[in-house]
Design a protein around this motif. Structure first.
Motif, PDB file in Angstrom:
ATOM      1  N   ILE A 151       0.836  -1.196   0.000  1.00  0.00           N
ATOM      2  CA  ILE A 151       0.000   0.000   0.000  1.00  0.00           C
ATOM      3  C   ILE A 151       0.876   1.253   0.000  1.00  0.00           C
ATOM      4  O   ILE A 151       1.744   1.422   0.843  1.00  0.00           O
ATOM      5  N   LYS A 152       0.637   2.120  -0.980  1.00  0.00           N
ATOM      6  CA  LYS A 152       1.332   3.401  -1.066  1.00  0.00           C
ATOM      7  C   LYS A 152       0.331   4.523  -0.868  1.00  0.00           C
ATOM      8  O   LYS A 152      -0.880   4.322  -0.879  1.00  0.00           O
ATOM      9  N   GLY A 153       0.837   5.723  -0.699  1.00  0.00           N
ATOM     10  CA  GLY A 153      -0.078   6.847  -0.566  1.00  0.00           C
ATOM     11  C   GLY A 153      -0.032   7.454   0.815  1.00  0.00           C
ATOM     12  O   GLY A 153       0.876   7.201   1.604  1.00  0.00           O
ATOM     13  N   PRO A 154      -1.024   8.321   1.130  1.00  0.00           N
ATOM     14  CA  PRO A 154      -1.009   9.037   2.413  1.00  0.00           C
ATOM     15  C   PRO A 154      -1.107   8.086   3.594  1.00  0.00           C
ATOM     16  O   PRO A 154      -1.758   7.046   3.523  1.00  0.00           O
ATOM     17  N   LYS A 155      -0.473   8.485   4.667  1.00  0.00           N
ATOM     18  CA  LYS A 155      -0.479   7.664   5.876  1.00  0.00           C
ATOM     19  C   LYS A 155      -1.669   8.035   6.746  1.00  0.00           C
ATOM     20  O   LYS A 155      -1.834   9.188   7.134  1.00  0.00           O
ATOM     21  N   ASN A 156      -2.508   7.072   7.013  1.00  0.00           N
ATOM     22  CA  ASN A 156      -3.663   7.264   7.870  1.00  0.00           C
ATOM     23  C   ASN A 156      -3.586   6.300   9.048  1.00  0.00           C
ATOM     24  O   ASN A 156      -2.856   5.305   9.008  1.00  0.00           O
ATOM     25  N   ILE A 157      -4.351   6.608  10.086  1.00  0.00           N
ATOM     26  CA  ILE A 157      -4.425   5.699  11.227  1.00  0.00           C
ATOM     27  C   ILE A 157      -5.095   4.417  10.765  1.00  0.00           C
ATOM     28  O   ILE A 157      -6.235   4.422  10.291  1.00  0.00           O
ATOM     29  N   LEU A 161       0.758  13.590  16.503  1.00  0.00           N
ATOM     30  CA  LEU A 161      -0.230  13.210  15.493  1.00  0.00           C
ATOM     31  C   LEU A 161       0.068  13.825  14.121  1.00  0.00           C
ATOM     32  O   LEU A 161      -0.444  13.347  13.103  1.00  0.00           O
ATOM     33  N   ARG A 162       0.882  14.863  14.072  1.00  0.00           N
ATOM     34  CA  ARG A 162       1.241  15.470  12.784  1.00  0.00           C
ATOM     35  C   ARG A 162       2.196  14.570  12.004  1.00  0.00           C
ATOM     36  O   ARG A 162       2.303  14.672  10.780  1.00  0.00           O
ATOM     37  N   ASP A 163       2.910  13.718  12.727  1.00  0.00           N
ATOM     38  CA  ASP A 163       3.784  12.757  12.068  1.00  0.00           C
ATOM     39  C   ASP A 163       2.968  11.522  11.672  1.00  0.00           C
ATOM     40  O   ASP A 163       1.782  11.415  11.978  1.00  0.00           O
ATOM     41  N   ARG A 164       3.610  10.600  11.016  1.00  0.00           N
ATOM     42  CA  ARG A 164       2.923   9.372  10.613  1.00  0.00           C
ATOM     43  C   ARG A 164       2.548   8.552  11.832  1.00  0.00           C
ATOM     44  O   ARG A 164       3.388   8.264  12.679  1.00  0.00           O
ATOM     45  N   VAL A 165       1.291   8.163  11.945  1.00  0.00           N
ATOM     46  CA  VAL A 165       0.814   7.312  13.033  1.00  0.00           C
ATOM     47  C   VAL A 165       0.025   6.151  12.435  1.00  0.00           C
ATOM     48  O   VAL A 165      -1.031   6.357  11.827  1.00  0.00           O
ATOM     49  N   ASP A 166       0.543   4.952  12.578  1.00  0.00           N
ATOM     50  CA  ASP A 166      -0.155   3.769  12.089  1.00  0.00           C
ATOM     51  C   ASP A 166      -1.159   3.247  13.113  1.00  0.00           C
ATOM     52  O   ASP A 166      -2.240   2.781  12.757  1.00  0.00           O
ATOM     53  N   ILE A 167      -0.780   3.331  14.390  1.00  0.00           N
ATOM     54  CA  ILE A 167      -1.585   2.740  15.468  1.00  0.00           C
ATOM     55  C   ILE A 167      -1.821   3.807  16.527  1.00  0.00           C
ATOM     56  O   ILE A 167      -0.875   4.412  17.041  1.00  0.00           O
ATOM     57  N   LEU A 168      -3.080   4.016  16.866  1.00  0.00           N
ATOM     58  CA  LEU A 168      -3.429   5.008  17.880  1.00  0.00           C
ATOM     59  C   LEU A 168      -4.074   4.311  19.075  1.00  0.00           C
ATOM     60  O   LEU A 168      -5.043   3.558  18.923  1.00  0.00           O
ATOM     61  N   ILE A 169      -3.515   4.558  20.258  1.00  0.00           N
ATOM     62  CA  ILE A 169      -4.090   4.046  21.506  1.00  0.00           C
ATOM     63  C   ILE A 169      -4.654   5.251  22.242  1.00  0.00           C
ATOM     64  O   ILE A 169      -3.961   6.252  22.446  1.00  0.00           O
ATOM     65  N   ASN A 195      -8.480  11.848  12.305  1.00  0.00           N
ATOM     66  CA  ASN A 195      -9.463  11.299  11.373  1.00  0.00           C
ATOM     67  C   ASN A 195      -9.400   9.776  11.475  1.00  0.00           C
ATOM     68  O   ASN A 195      -8.346   9.174  11.225  1.00  0.00           O
ATOM     69  N   ILE A 196     -10.511   9.167  11.875  1.00  0.00           N
ATOM     70  CA  ILE A 196     -10.516   7.703  12.033  1.00  0.00           C
ATOM     71  C   ILE A 196     -11.310   7.015  10.925  1.00  0.00           C
ATOM     72  O   ILE A 196     -11.680   5.836  11.038  1.00  0.00           O
ATOM     73  N   HIS A 197     -11.523   7.721   9.826  1.00  0.00           N
ATOM     74  CA  HIS A 197     -12.332   7.182   8.734  1.00  0.00           C
ATOM     75  C   HIS A 197     -11.613   6.094   7.943  1.00  0.00           C
ATOM     76  O   HIS A 197     -12.233   5.420   7.110  1.00  0.00           O
ATOM     77  N   HIS A 198     -10.309   5.924   8.173  1.00  0.00           N
ATOM     78  CA  HIS A 198      -9.553   4.915   7.437  1.00  0.00           C
ATOM     79  C   HIS A 198      -9.079   3.765   8.336  1.00  0.00           C
ATOM     80  O   HIS A 198      -8.263   2.943   7.910  1.00  0.00           O
ATOM     81  N   VAL A 199      -9.592   3.712   9.544  1.00  0.00           N
ATOM     82  CA  VAL A 199      -9.204   2.650  10.472  1.00  0.00           C
ATOM     83  C   VAL A 199      -9.669   1.295   9.937  1.00  0.00           C
ATOM     84  O   VAL A 199     -10.832   1.131   9.550  1.00  0.00           O
ATOM     85  N   GLU A 200      -8.757   0.357   9.926  1.00  0.00           N
ATOM     86  CA  GLU A 200      -9.058  -0.994   9.439  1.00  0.00           C
ATOM     87  C   GLU A 200      -9.210  -2.007  10.569  1.00  0.00           C
ATOM     88  O   GLU A 200      -9.865  -3.037  10.388  1.00  0.00           O
ATOM     89  N   MET A 201      -8.608  -1.703  11.715  1.00  0.00           N
ATOM     90  CA  MET A 201      -8.648  -2.630  12.842  1.00  0.00           C
ATOM     91  C   MET A 201      -8.979  -1.830  14.109  1.00  0.00           C
ATOM     92  O   MET A 201      -8.332  -0.831  14.402  1.00  0.00           O
TER      93      MET A 201
END
Length: 437
Positions: free
Chosen positions: A70-76, A122-130, A146-152
Protein backbone atom coordinates in the motif's frame (compact mmCIF):
# COMPACT_ATOMS: atom_id res chain seq x y z
CA UNK A 1 2.00 -23.46 22.51
CA UNK A 2 5.29 -21.72 21.83
CA UNK A 3 5.39 -18.36 20.05
CA UNK A 4 7.73 -20.06 17.58
CA UNK A 5 4.77 -22.17 16.45
CA UNK A 6 2.43 -19.24 15.78
CA UNK A 7 3.73 -18.40 12.26
CA UNK A 8 4.87 -14.93 13.25
CA UNK A 9 7.16 -12.83 11.10
CA UNK A 10 10.84 -12.55 12.00
CA UNK A 11 10.80 -8.90 13.27
CA UNK A 12 8.06 -9.71 15.75
CA UNK A 13 9.63 -12.99 16.85
CA UNK A 14 12.89 -11.12 17.44
CA UNK A 15 11.12 -8.53 19.60
CA UNK A 16 9.29 -11.20 21.59
CA UNK A 17 12.55 -13.01 22.25
CA UNK A 18 14.03 -9.78 23.59
CA UNK A 19 11.02 -9.43 25.90
CA UNK A 20 11.52 -12.99 27.14
CA UNK A 21 8.32 -14.38 25.62
CA UNK A 22 8.53 -18.11 25.01
CA UNK A 23 5.17 -19.77 25.60
CA UNK A 24 1.86 -18.19 24.64
CA UNK A 25 -0.91 -17.89 27.21
CA UNK A 26 -4.29 -19.51 26.42
CA UNK A 27 -5.83 -16.24 25.22
CA UNK A 28 -2.80 -15.52 23.02
CA UNK A 29 -2.77 -19.04 21.61
CA UNK A 30 -6.39 -18.72 20.51
CA UNK A 31 -6.58 -15.05 19.60
CA UNK A 32 -3.44 -14.55 17.50
CA UNK A 33 -4.23 -17.10 14.73
CA UNK A 34 -7.89 -15.98 14.62
CA UNK A 35 -7.06 -12.28 14.29
CA UNK A 36 -4.38 -13.04 11.69
CA UNK A 37 -7.13 -14.66 9.62
CA UNK A 38 -9.00 -11.35 9.64
CA UNK A 39 -11.90 -12.51 11.82
CA UNK A 40 -13.68 -10.48 14.46
CA UNK A 41 -12.79 -11.61 17.97
CA UNK A 42 -14.55 -11.58 21.34
CA UNK A 43 -12.33 -12.36 24.32
CA UNK A 44 -13.71 -12.81 27.81
CA UNK A 45 -10.48 -12.48 29.75
CA UNK A 46 -9.56 -10.81 33.00
CA UNK A 47 -6.44 -8.94 34.05
CA UNK A 48 -3.21 -10.90 33.87
CA UNK A 49 -4.12 -13.29 31.04
CA UNK A 50 -1.89 -11.64 28.43
CA UNK A 51 -4.69 -10.12 26.35
CA UNK A 52 -2.69 -7.04 25.26
CA UNK A 53 -0.19 -9.19 23.39
CA UNK A 54 -3.11 -11.27 22.10
CA UNK A 55 -4.31 -8.36 19.95
CA UNK A 56 -1.14 -6.27 19.58
CA UNK A 57 0.98 -8.99 17.97
CA UNK A 58 -1.44 -9.91 15.15
CA UNK A 59 -2.29 -6.24 14.49
CA UNK A 60 1.40 -5.48 13.98
CA UNK A 61 1.88 -8.50 11.72
CA UNK A 62 -1.13 -7.62 9.55
CA UNK A 63 -0.03 -3.99 9.21
CA UNK A 64 3.54 -5.04 8.39
CA UNK A 65 2.21 -7.12 5.51
CA UNK A 66 0.16 -4.23 4.15
CA UNK A 67 3.10 -1.83 4.30
CA UNK A 68 4.71 -3.63 1.36
CA UNK A 69 1.80 -3.21 -1.03
CA UNK A 70 0.00 0.00 0.00
CA UNK A 71 1.33 3.40 -1.07
CA UNK A 72 -0.08 6.85 -0.57
CA UNK A 73 -1.01 9.04 2.41
CA UNK A 74 -0.48 7.66 5.88
CA UNK A 75 -3.66 7.26 7.87
CA UNK A 76 -4.42 5.70 11.23
CA UNK A 77 -4.90 2.02 10.44
CA UNK A 78 -5.54 0.61 13.93
CA UNK A 79 -7.38 2.18 16.87
CA UNK A 80 -7.30 0.80 20.41
CA UNK A 81 -9.67 2.27 23.01
CA UNK A 82 -8.78 1.89 26.69
CA UNK A 83 -10.77 3.00 29.75
CA UNK A 84 -7.95 4.73 31.66
CA UNK A 85 -4.77 6.66 31.09
CA UNK A 86 -2.69 4.05 32.86
CA UNK A 87 -3.98 1.21 30.72
CA UNK A 88 -3.56 3.24 27.53
CA UNK A 89 0.08 3.91 28.44
CA UNK A 90 0.65 0.23 29.22
CA UNK A 91 -0.79 -0.79 25.85
CA UNK A 92 1.35 1.83 24.12
CA UNK A 93 4.48 0.45 25.79
CA UNK A 94 3.59 -3.05 24.60
CA UNK A 95 3.14 -1.89 21.00
CA UNK A 96 6.49 -0.10 21.14
CA UNK A 97 8.21 -3.21 22.48
CA UNK A 98 6.70 -5.59 19.91
CA UNK A 99 7.22 -3.24 16.93
CA UNK A 100 10.81 -2.17 17.60
CA UNK A 101 12.10 -4.10 14.54
CA UNK A 102 9.38 -2.84 12.19
CA UNK A 103 8.70 0.51 10.53
CA UNK A 104 5.30 0.87 12.20
CA UNK A 105 4.60 3.84 14.45
CA UNK A 106 2.20 4.23 17.34
CA UNK A 107 1.20 6.95 19.75
CA UNK A 108 -0.91 7.26 22.90
CA UNK A 109 -3.37 10.04 23.72
CA UNK A 110 -5.24 10.62 26.98
CA UNK A 111 -6.76 13.39 29.03
CA UNK A 112 -5.49 15.11 32.14
CA UNK A 113 -2.44 16.62 30.44
CA UNK A 114 -1.77 19.30 27.85
CA UNK A 115 -2.69 18.16 24.37
CA UNK A 116 0.23 19.90 22.63
CA UNK A 117 2.68 17.02 22.84
CA UNK A 118 -0.01 14.66 21.60
CA UNK A 119 -1.10 16.85 18.70
CA UNK A 120 2.55 17.31 17.69
CA UNK A 121 2.93 13.53 17.57
CA UNK A 122 -0.23 13.21 15.49
CA UNK A 123 1.24 15.47 12.78
CA UNK A 124 3.78 12.76 12.07
CA UNK A 125 2.92 9.37 10.61
CA UNK A 126 0.81 7.31 13.03
CA UNK A 127 -0.16 3.77 12.09
CA UNK A 128 -1.58 2.74 15.47
CA UNK A 129 -3.43 5.01 17.88
CA UNK A 130 -4.09 4.05 21.51
CA UNK A 131 -6.57 6.38 23.18
CA UNK A 132 -8.97 7.09 26.00
CA UNK A 133 -12.43 8.10 24.87
CA UNK A 134 -12.62 11.67 26.16
CA UNK A 135 -9.37 12.91 24.64
CA UNK A 136 -10.03 11.07 21.38
CA UNK A 137 -13.44 12.71 20.93
CA UNK A 138 -11.96 16.09 21.84
CA UNK A 139 -9.17 15.86 19.25
CA UNK A 140 -11.58 14.50 16.64
CA UNK A 141 -13.78 17.56 17.14
CA UNK A 142 -10.70 19.77 16.75
CA UNK A 143 -9.91 17.97 13.46
CA UNK A 144 -6.58 16.66 14.69
CA UNK A 145 -7.69 13.05 14.22
CA UNK A 146 -9.46 11.30 11.37
CA UNK A 147 -10.52 7.70 12.03
CA UNK A 148 -12.33 7.18 8.73
CA UNK A 149 -9.55 4.91 7.44
CA UNK A 150 -9.20 2.65 10.47
CA UNK A 151 -9.06 -0.99 9.44
CA UNK A 152 -8.65 -2.63 12.84
CA UNK A 153 -10.48 -1.56 15.99
CA UNK A 154 -9.96 -2.86 19.54
CA UNK A 155 -12.22 -2.10 22.49
CA UNK A 156 -10.30 -3.18 25.58
CA UNK A 157 -11.89 -3.78 29.00
CA UNK A 158 -15.37 -3.01 27.71
CA UNK A 159 -17.01 -3.78 31.05
CA UNK A 160 -14.84 -1.15 32.73
CA UNK A 161 -15.92 1.32 30.03
CA UNK A 162 -19.48 0.59 31.09
CA UNK A 163 -18.68 0.94 34.81
CA UNK A 164 -17.06 4.30 34.17
CA UNK A 165 -20.01 5.63 32.21
CA UNK A 166 -18.09 5.85 28.93
CA UNK A 167 -20.32 3.63 26.82
CA UNK A 168 -22.05 6.59 25.17
CA UNK A 169 -18.69 8.04 24.14
CA UNK A 170 -17.62 4.66 22.81
CA UNK A 171 -20.71 4.51 20.62
CA UNK A 172 -20.00 8.02 19.29
CA UNK A 173 -16.51 6.92 18.27
CA UNK A 174 -17.73 3.68 16.69
CA UNK A 175 -20.22 5.67 14.60
CA UNK A 176 -17.25 7.47 12.96
CA UNK A 177 -15.40 4.27 12.07
CA UNK A 178 -15.65 2.63 8.64
CA UNK A 179 -18.38 0.04 8.37
CA UNK A 180 -15.92 -2.44 6.91
CA UNK A 181 -13.27 -3.18 9.50
CA UNK A 182 -11.95 -5.92 11.77
CA UNK A 183 -13.14 -5.54 15.36
CA UNK A 184 -11.84 -7.07 18.59
CA UNK A 185 -13.54 -6.68 21.95
CA UNK A 186 -12.15 -7.79 25.30
CA UNK A 187 -14.06 -7.81 28.57
CA UNK A 188 -13.62 -9.54 31.92
CA UNK A 189 -17.38 -9.78 32.37
CA UNK A 190 -20.28 -9.74 29.95
CA UNK A 191 -23.17 -7.67 31.39
CA UNK A 192 -26.28 -7.20 29.20
CA UNK A 193 -25.19 -3.78 27.92
CA UNK A 194 -21.88 -5.19 26.67
CA UNK A 195 -23.62 -8.18 25.10
CA UNK A 196 -25.81 -5.76 23.13
CA UNK A 197 -22.73 -3.82 22.03
CA UNK A 198 -21.05 -7.04 20.92
CA UNK A 199 -24.05 -7.94 18.77
CA UNK A 200 -24.04 -4.51 17.16
CA UNK A 201 -20.35 -4.13 16.27
CA UNK A 202 -18.93 -7.65 15.82
CA UNK A 203 -19.68 -9.79 12.77
CA UNK A 204 -19.70 -13.55 13.35
CA UNK A 205 -16.91 -13.25 15.95
CA UNK A 206 -14.79 -16.07 17.28
CA UNK A 207 -15.54 -16.21 21.00
CA UNK A 208 -12.97 -17.26 23.59
CA UNK A 209 -13.42 -17.25 27.36
CA UNK A 210 -10.34 -17.53 29.54
CA UNK A 211 -10.32 -17.45 33.35
CA UNK A 212 -13.86 -16.17 33.99
CA UNK A 213 -14.22 -13.42 36.56
CA UNK A 214 -15.95 -15.75 39.02
CA UNK A 215 -12.72 -17.70 39.46
CA UNK A 216 -9.45 -16.48 40.88
CA UNK A 217 -6.01 -17.55 39.74
CA UNK A 218 -5.14 -20.72 41.59
CA UNK A 219 -1.50 -19.73 42.01
CA UNK A 220 -2.51 -16.82 44.22
CA UNK A 221 -2.27 -17.62 47.93
CA UNK A 222 -5.23 -15.85 49.52
CA UNK A 223 -5.72 -14.99 53.19
CA UNK A 224 -7.95 -12.77 55.30
CA UNK A 225 -7.20 -11.07 58.63
CA UNK A 226 -10.10 -10.11 60.88
CA UNK A 227 -9.10 -6.80 62.44
CA UNK A 228 -10.74 -3.72 63.95
CA UNK A 229 -10.80 -0.75 61.60
CA UNK A 230 -8.53 1.30 63.88
CA UNK A 231 -5.91 -1.46 63.81
CA UNK A 232 -5.67 -1.88 60.04
CA UNK A 233 -2.73 0.50 59.64
CA UNK A 234 -0.70 -1.01 62.51
CA UNK A 235 -1.35 -4.47 61.04
CA UNK A 236 -0.28 -3.35 57.56
CA UNK A 237 2.90 -1.82 58.95
CA UNK A 238 3.56 -4.98 60.96
CA UNK A 239 3.25 -7.18 57.87
CA UNK A 240 5.30 -4.88 55.64
CA UNK A 241 8.17 -5.01 58.11
CA UNK A 242 8.75 -8.45 56.59
CA UNK A 243 11.50 -7.82 54.02
CA UNK A 244 10.51 -10.94 52.08
CA UNK A 245 7.59 -8.89 50.74
CA UNK A 246 9.46 -7.56 47.73
CA UNK A 247 6.67 -5.45 46.24
CA UNK A 248 3.17 -4.68 47.49
CA UNK A 249 0.15 -3.06 45.91
CA UNK A 250 -2.21 -1.78 48.62
CA UNK A 251 -5.83 -1.00 47.73
CA UNK A 252 -7.69 1.77 49.51
CA UNK A 253 -11.38 2.52 49.00
CA UNK A 254 -10.84 6.29 48.88
CA UNK A 255 -8.26 8.79 47.62
CA UNK A 256 -8.03 10.40 51.06
CA UNK A 257 -7.44 6.99 52.60
CA UNK A 258 -4.69 6.23 50.09
CA UNK A 259 -2.88 9.44 51.04
CA UNK A 260 -3.14 8.69 54.77
CA UNK A 261 -1.89 5.12 54.35
CA UNK A 262 1.06 6.36 52.30
CA UNK A 263 1.97 9.00 54.89
CA UNK A 264 1.83 6.48 57.75
CA UNK A 265 3.98 3.97 55.88
CA UNK A 266 6.61 6.59 55.05
CA UNK A 267 6.65 7.70 58.68
CA UNK A 268 7.56 4.12 59.59
CA UNK A 269 10.41 4.02 57.09
CA UNK A 270 8.49 2.00 54.48
CA UNK A 271 8.92 3.56 51.03
CA UNK A 272 5.46 4.13 49.58
CA UNK A 273 3.73 6.31 47.01
CA UNK A 274 0.04 6.87 46.28
CA UNK A 275 -1.70 6.79 42.93
CA UNK A 276 -5.26 8.00 42.48
CA UNK A 277 -7.48 10.31 40.44
CA UNK A 278 -6.55 13.50 42.29
CA UNK A 279 -2.89 13.09 41.35
CA UNK A 280 -1.62 14.76 38.19
CA UNK A 281 -0.83 12.51 35.27
CA UNK A 282 2.90 13.16 35.67
CA UNK A 283 2.74 12.30 39.39
CA UNK A 284 0.79 9.11 38.69
CA UNK A 285 3.20 8.01 35.99
CA UNK A 286 6.23 8.78 38.17
CA UNK A 287 4.78 6.72 41.03
CA UNK A 288 4.02 3.84 38.69
CA UNK A 289 7.48 3.94 37.11
CA UNK A 290 9.14 4.01 40.54
CA UNK A 291 7.09 1.01 41.60
CA UNK A 292 7.88 -0.92 38.42
CA UNK A 293 11.61 -0.25 38.73
CA UNK A 294 11.72 -1.18 42.41
CA UNK A 295 12.56 2.31 43.65
CA UNK A 296 9.29 2.28 45.59
CA UNK A 297 8.42 -0.93 47.41
CA UNK A 298 4.78 -0.13 48.14
CA UNK A 299 2.19 1.46 45.86
CA UNK A 300 -1.09 2.55 47.47
CA UNK A 301 -3.90 2.82 44.94
CA UNK A 302 -7.62 3.25 44.47
CA UNK A 303 -9.45 0.98 42.06
CA UNK A 304 -9.77 3.86 39.61
CA UNK A 305 -6.05 4.48 39.29
CA UNK A 306 -5.00 0.83 39.53
CA UNK A 307 -6.73 -0.17 36.31
CA UNK A 308 -3.94 -0.78 33.83
CA UNK A 309 -1.19 -1.40 36.39
CA UNK A 310 0.79 -4.27 34.92
CA UNK A 311 3.84 -5.14 37.01
CA UNK A 312 5.77 -8.35 36.44
CA UNK A 313 6.59 -10.37 39.55
CA UNK A 314 4.35 -8.34 41.88
CA UNK A 315 4.58 -10.42 45.05
CA UNK A 316 1.73 -9.11 47.21
CA UNK A 317 -1.64 -7.44 46.94
CA UNK A 318 -3.23 -6.03 50.11
CA UNK A 319 -6.93 -5.23 50.33
CA UNK A 320 -6.70 -2.62 53.08
CA UNK A 321 -10.42 -2.04 52.49
CA UNK A 322 -12.50 -4.92 51.20
CA UNK A 323 -14.48 -3.93 48.10
CA UNK A 324 -18.24 -4.29 48.29
CA UNK A 325 -18.38 -5.45 44.67
CA UNK A 326 -17.05 -9.04 44.50
CA UNK A 327 -15.75 -8.74 40.92
CA UNK A 328 -13.54 -5.86 42.05
CA UNK A 329 -11.82 -8.24 44.46
CA UNK A 330 -11.00 -10.59 41.59
CA UNK A 331 -9.59 -7.75 39.49
CA UNK A 332 -7.51 -6.52 42.42
CA UNK A 333 -5.83 -9.79 43.31
CA UNK A 334 -5.29 -10.54 39.63
CA UNK A 335 -2.50 -7.95 39.73
CA UNK A 336 -0.30 -10.65 41.25
CA UNK A 337 0.12 -14.26 40.15
CA UNK A 338 0.81 -13.22 36.56
CA UNK A 339 2.55 -15.15 33.83
CA UNK A 340 2.40 -18.39 35.78
CA UNK A 341 4.10 -16.89 38.83
CA UNK A 342 2.77 -17.23 42.35
CA UNK A 343 1.54 -14.38 44.46
CA UNK A 344 -0.07 -13.52 47.78
CA UNK A 345 -3.35 -11.66 48.26
CA UNK A 346 -4.04 -10.49 51.83
CA UNK A 347 -7.32 -8.89 52.86
CA UNK A 348 -8.20 -7.00 56.02
CA UNK A 349 -11.79 -7.40 57.15
CA UNK A 350 -13.45 -5.41 59.93
CA UNK A 351 -16.90 -6.13 61.34
CA UNK A 352 -18.72 -3.89 58.86
CA UNK A 353 -17.02 -5.65 55.94
CA UNK A 354 -18.09 -9.17 56.90
CA UNK A 355 -21.03 -9.12 54.41
CA UNK A 356 -18.60 -8.07 51.65
CA UNK A 357 -16.37 -11.05 52.44
CA UNK A 358 -19.36 -13.39 52.28
CA UNK A 359 -20.31 -12.02 48.86
CA UNK A 360 -16.74 -12.39 47.58
CA UNK A 361 -16.50 -15.99 48.72
CA UNK A 362 -19.80 -16.74 47.02
CA UNK A 363 -18.58 -15.33 43.70
CA UNK A 364 -15.20 -17.10 43.76
CA UNK A 365 -16.78 -20.32 45.09
CA UNK A 366 -14.09 -20.57 47.71
CA UNK A 367 -13.68 -19.91 51.43
CA UNK A 368 -10.71 -17.63 51.96
CA UNK A 369 -8.48 -18.99 54.77
CA UNK A 370 -8.45 -16.84 57.89
CA UNK A 371 -5.21 -15.99 59.68
CA UNK A 372 -5.88 -16.27 63.38
CA UNK A 373 -2.44 -15.72 64.87
CA UNK A 374 -1.58 -12.03 64.48
CA UNK A 375 -0.99 -9.15 66.92
CA UNK A 376 -4.19 -7.20 66.14
CA UNK A 377 -7.13 -9.63 66.37
CA UNK A 378 -10.59 -8.13 66.10
CA UNK A 379 -12.15 -7.42 69.48
CA UNK A 380 -15.75 -8.30 68.70
CA UNK A 381 -15.48 -11.68 66.97
CA UNK A 382 -14.47 -15.09 68.21
CA UNK A 383 -12.88 -17.85 66.15
CA UNK A 384 -14.49 -21.15 65.29
CA UNK A 385 -11.46 -23.34 64.71
CA UNK A 386 -11.31 -25.61 61.69
CA UNK A 387 -8.38 -27.94 62.38
CA UNK A 388 -8.30 -29.20 58.79
CA UNK A 389 -7.47 -25.79 57.34
CA UNK A 390 -4.00 -24.39 58.10
CA UNK A 391 -2.69 -21.18 56.58
CA UNK A 392 0.93 -20.05 56.22
CA UNK A 393 1.63 -16.35 55.67
CA UNK A 394 4.80 -14.33 55.10
CA UNK A 395 4.67 -13.15 58.72
CA UNK A 396 3.43 -16.14 60.65
CA UNK A 397 2.16 -19.69 60.58
CA UNK A 398 -1.35 -19.79 61.84
CA UNK A 399 -4.45 -21.87 61.89
CA UNK A 400 -7.05 -20.87 59.32
CA UNK A 401 -10.46 -20.54 60.78
CA UNK A 402 -14.01 -19.43 60.21
CA UNK A 403 -15.22 -16.60 62.40
CA UNK A 404 -18.50 -15.83 64.06
CA UNK A 405 -19.68 -12.55 65.51
CA UNK A 406 -19.61 -12.61 69.33
CA UNK A 407 -22.88 -10.73 69.54
CA UNK A 408 -24.78 -12.68 66.91
CA UNK A 409 -25.58 -11.98 63.27
CA UNK A 410 -24.61 -8.65 61.73
CA UNK A 411 -27.30 -6.08 61.13
CA UNK A 412 -28.49 -5.34 57.62
CA UNK A 413 -29.47 -7.83 54.96
CA UNK A 414 -29.03 -8.30 51.26
CA UNK A 415 -31.18 -5.24 50.44
CA UNK A 416 -28.84 -2.94 52.35
CA UNK A 417 -25.78 -4.54 50.73
CA UNK A 418 -27.29 -4.07 47.29
CA UNK A 419 -27.94 -0.40 48.09
CA UNK A 420 -24.32 -0.03 49.19
CA UNK A 421 -23.13 -1.64 45.96
CA UNK A 422 -25.25 0.69 43.84
CA UNK A 423 -24.02 3.73 45.76
CA UNK A 424 -20.44 2.56 45.34
CA UNK A 425 -20.88 2.06 41.59
CA UNK A 426 -22.43 5.51 41.23
CA UNK A 427 -19.58 7.13 43.12
CA UNK A 428 -17.04 5.20 41.05
CA UNK A 429 -18.70 6.44 37.86
CA UNK A 430 -18.42 10.06 39.00
CA UNK A 431 -14.78 9.66 40.01
CA UNK A 432 -13.88 7.80 36.82
CA UNK A 433 -15.42 10.43 34.57
CA UNK A 434 -13.65 13.31 36.28
CA UNK A 435 -10.21 11.66 36.37
CA UNK A 436 -9.95 9.77 33.08
CA UNK A 437 -11.73 11.73 30.37
Amino acid sequence: MLFEDLNLITPIKKALKTEGYVEATPIQEQAIPTILEGKDFLGCAQTGTGKTAAFAIPILQILCGKQKVIKGPKNIKALILAPTRELAIQIGESFEAYSKHTNLTSTVIFGGVSQKHQTDALRDRVDILIATTGRLLDLMQQKYINIHHVEMFVLDEADRMLDMGFLRDVKKIIAQLPKVRQTMLFSATMPPEISKLVDSILIDPVKVAVTPVSSTIELIDQAVYFVDKKDKKPLLIHLLKDKSIVSALVFSRTKHGANKITKDLNNEGIEAQAIHGNKSQSARQLALNNFKSGITRVLVATDIAARGIDVDELSHVFNFDLPNIPETYVHRIGRTGRAGLGGVAISFCDVEEKPFLKDIEKVISKTIPVVEDHPYPASNIIPIVNKDDVKKTPSAKSRSTGYARRNGRSQGGSQERNQNKNQDRNQQNKNFRSSNR
